[in-house]
Write an enzyme that holds these catalytic residues in place. Structure first.
Site, PDB file in Angstrom:
ATOM      1  N   ALA A  64       0.827  -1.196   0.000  1.00  0.00           N
ATOM      2  CA  ALA A  64       0.000   0.000   0.000  1.00  0.00           C
ATOM      3  C   ALA A  64       0.859   1.242   0.000  1.00  0.00           C
ATOM      4  CB  ALA A  64      -0.931  -0.002   1.210  1.00  0.00           C
ATOM      5  N   SER A  65       0.269   2.341  -0.455  1.00  0.00           N
ATOM      6  CA  SER A  65       0.960   3.620  -0.535  1.00  0.00           C
ATOM      7  C   SER A  65       2.238   3.437  -1.352  1.00  0.00           C
ATOM      8  CB  SER A  65       1.223   4.165   0.864  1.00  0.00           C
ATOM      9  OG  SER A  65       1.207   5.570   0.850  1.00  0.00           O
TER      10      SER A  65
END
Length: 681
Positions: free
Chosen positions: A464-465
């Protein structure tokens, strides 16, 4: 009861200075990242375009590309000229090869060769015939291959051991001790898949569970039999999520957090700025929790041959008695470990006065696949593992095994791109993100690699990110159904310490030149209107560059990407439904897709070349010997490293790690110290 206790991930420093970060939070416990620099610096596909540049004590710059239609077209055209826009045609999830395991016994001439290899094997590869492979699945499980000096378990080695044991004629079965796990559901799903694959060999796999909650039982129910001692701790009570908030504490001591969020679901900083959970964050967390809980019910009910409603009703009864678990068919029998071993001895025909031949996880990890007849083909596929928090350069402590070092990762990517040996590459990602600049530089190199040969992303617990930033540069993304991914969003903020300074009698006077010169220095007052406007605009620019690159990489319009961005975290299954992920599966499916993209027949063997094997650093060697000899424990090392790497913009998902959902693999030692301090007041 399993709790989803949210923790902040790698809060690198705690300074009253502003910073902008690409951060994807799933919980309001996420602390902002306050540093002495405010910058967003990300290169575009073909060049770095600076939007604005300011000068103060240190550089304050925002680099992003505008999301207007004309500029987006310019970026897409630049990408085409570079030959890296390979995402124009998407394949439906069901059209990708599954990579499902099919056990084929080694017989005839190949079987004779295996017997010969075992005769000439190294001493440490010798295993007695009729042995039982024993593995204790407990604590943290790393996605990296561990050296002999490293402590803890390695997912690749667990899975490889199960694969080797299926073909090894010396192994009669597997005996798993399953205890409290500190890893995410992605790794649990991968191990469970390999247990089921092993069972195709016809050999037994038995589980012993002295302490068991949902995650442990999820693994155990994939085994043939489940045993537990009479005093076993069973708590199959369901999953919960908890969120804590510090705003009231900060108000009491005179600290005002000033937070700028971009994205409806951006909750990084909520622990500081809010007293209660936001509706959007509550909605997001509820969906994540429902997905995980429903998946657990589905898999357990299928494994135990029960109706889903019956499993849920049993959980709601609050059963903790082991005898009731046996009565309801959730476990096979109530016996101690020595009794299980005696039972296995009887099953294998071992005399009662003899020891059961066993080989443990560490010893069996040293047995080569070649020894048991598992050989690769001539075609090579590179496997690069990216696990941990993202940093651009290595810290002074040299704990590279627990982080993604941008410079080193790029070297590996370039070596694969420049080599003609590899037909394809797989990027295995297990990261909540980190340094935004490092994420972007790696994104660029992965895109260049994808222009020359197939590149597949394989997601573990979390990508994620910054972790998703890397994945979206590949040609195809494969995730587990419960991988946490997405998290495209930005948050920025600073502390106003004026009231605190008044309370303690501290004063600070600033003489400055330049309209925004005090933006970094004036923590004793709130933003002026001009400063607040600049802060908001810079956050918008940072968000747009992340979102627009994601749109370009996934062949979406900006408007379509906006619908799934806004800082929202998705499970792998939901991400696949929304175009952020291409296929659901583990590493085996990523390999199958890589073979397909490289025009290698599915029935043809390939050799997977691990490029992430590195020699242990001195701190890792000392950690393996013991923290007492090292003179400092692992928590302190991580704390010191995070402090030394505190500069730079972050593309990180805070608040991601949940107790019993995601473990503490990325738990923040600084937040722990802060909590300990507050609890002592």
């Amino acid at each position: 009861m399993s709790k989803l206790l949210l923790h902040s991930s790698h809060l690198s420093s705690f300074h009253p200075f502003p910073t902008t970060r690409f951060s994807a939070s799933v919980a309001p416990v996420s602390l902002l990242h306050f540093r002495s620099r405010f910058s967003v610096s990300v290169s575009s596909q073909s060049h770095l375009r600076s939007i604005c540049h300011f000068q103060s004590r240190r550089d304050l710059s925002v680099c992003a590309f505008d999301s207007s239609s004309s500029e987006t077209k310019d970026e897409e055209e630049a990408a085409r000229k570079d030959g890296i826009n390979d995402q124009s045609v998407k394949t439906a999830e069901e059209d990708y090869p599954t990579g499902e395991f099919e056990f084929e016994p080694i017989t005839g001439w190949r079987g004779f060769l295996v017997q010969l290899k075992m005769l000439v094997a190294f001493p440490w590869e010798r295993v007695r015939k009729g042995s039982v492979l024993t593995m204790k699945l407990r604590g943290q499980i790393s996605d990296q291959i561990k050296s002999r000096f490293s402590r803890g378990l390695s997912l690749p080695q667990i899975c490889e051991n199960l694969l080797k044991a299926a073909y090894d004629p010396r192994i009669s079965g597997v005996y798993l001790h399953i205890d409290i796990l500190n890893c995410g559901w992605g790794k649990v799903e991968e191990i469970r898949r390999h247990i089921l694959n092993f069972k195709q060999s016809g050999k037994f796999v038995v589980a012993y569970v002295p302490s068991c909650q949902e995650k442990e039982y999820y693994l155990a129910c994939a085994c043939d039999e489940i045993y537990a001692p009479p005093s076993a701790y069973f708590s199959l009570f369901g999953l919960t999520v908890q969120a804590s908030f510090l705003r009231g504490v900060l108000d009491n001591i005179g600290i005002e957090p000033q937070v700028e969020r971009i994205g409806k679901y951006k909750s990084a900083g909520d622990q500081l700025a809010r007293r209660t959970i936001s509706d959007a964050n509550s909605e997001m967390l509820t969906v994540l929790l429902d997905n995980i809980y429903t998946n657990w019910l589905d898999k357990v009910s299928s494994a135990k041959g029960k109706k889903l409603e019956d499993i849920e009703n049993f959980i709601n009864e609050g059963v903790y008695q082991v005898d009731k678990l046996k009565e309801e068919g959730f476990i096979t029998n109530i016996i101690y470990d020595d009794e299980v071993i005696s039972m296995l001895k009887e099953r294998l025909g071992v005399k009662t006065d003899k020891n059961l031949p066993m080989v443990d996880y560490r010893k069996y990890s040293r047995v080569r696949k070649w020894t048991v007849g598992i050989s690769g083909g001539k075609d090579l596929i590179a496997l690069i593992r990216a696990s941990g928090s993202i940093s651009r350069i290595e810290g002074p402590l040299g704990m590279s095994g627990s982080a993604i070092i941008g410079e080193k990762f790029i070297e590996k990517i370039r070596s694969v791109r420049e080599s003609k040996r590899y037909k394809a590459a797989i990027i295995r990602i297990d990261s909540p993100g980190g340094d935004a600049l490092a994420s972007d530089l790696m994104w660029r190199e992965i895109r260049l690699l994808a222009a020359s040969k197939p590149v597949i992303a394989s997601m573990s617990d979390v990508a994620a990110s910054g972790g998703y930033y890397m994945a979206m540069a590949t040609g195809t993304i494969v995730a587990e159904s419960l991988t946490l991914t997405g998290s495209i969003g930005v948050v920025t903020g600073k502390f106003n310490l004026g009231k605190l300074y008044e309370k303690i009698g501290f004063n600070k006077e600033i003489i400055s030149r330049g309209r925004y010169a005090e933006l970094l220095a004036a923590e004793q007052r709130p933003f002026s209107p001009d400063e607040a406007e600049l802060f908001a605009k810079s956050a918008q620019h940072a968000y747009k560059q992340f979102r627009d690159k994601a749109a370009l990489s996934r062949s979406m319009t900006v408007d379509k990407m906006e619908e799934v961005a806004q800082g929202r975290v998705w499970t792998g299954k939901d991400a696949a439904d929304r175009g952020l992920v291409d296929a659901i599966g583990g590493l085996s499916r990523a390999i199958a897709i890589a073979k397909s993209k490289a025009n290698i027949p599915q029935d043809k063997q390939v050799t997977i070349v691990e490029l992430s094997r590195t020699g242990p650093s001195l701190p890792e060697v000392l950690s393996g010997i013991g923290s007492t000899l090292a003179g400092v424990d692992r928590t302190l090392k991580e704390l010191l490293q995070s402090l030394t790497l505190s500069d730079g913009v972050q593309a990180r998902m805070d608040g991601i790690m949940f107790e019993r959902l995601e473990g503490y693999a990325y738990a923040n030692p600084i937040l722990t110290l802060i909590k300990d301090y507050l609890s002592s007041l």
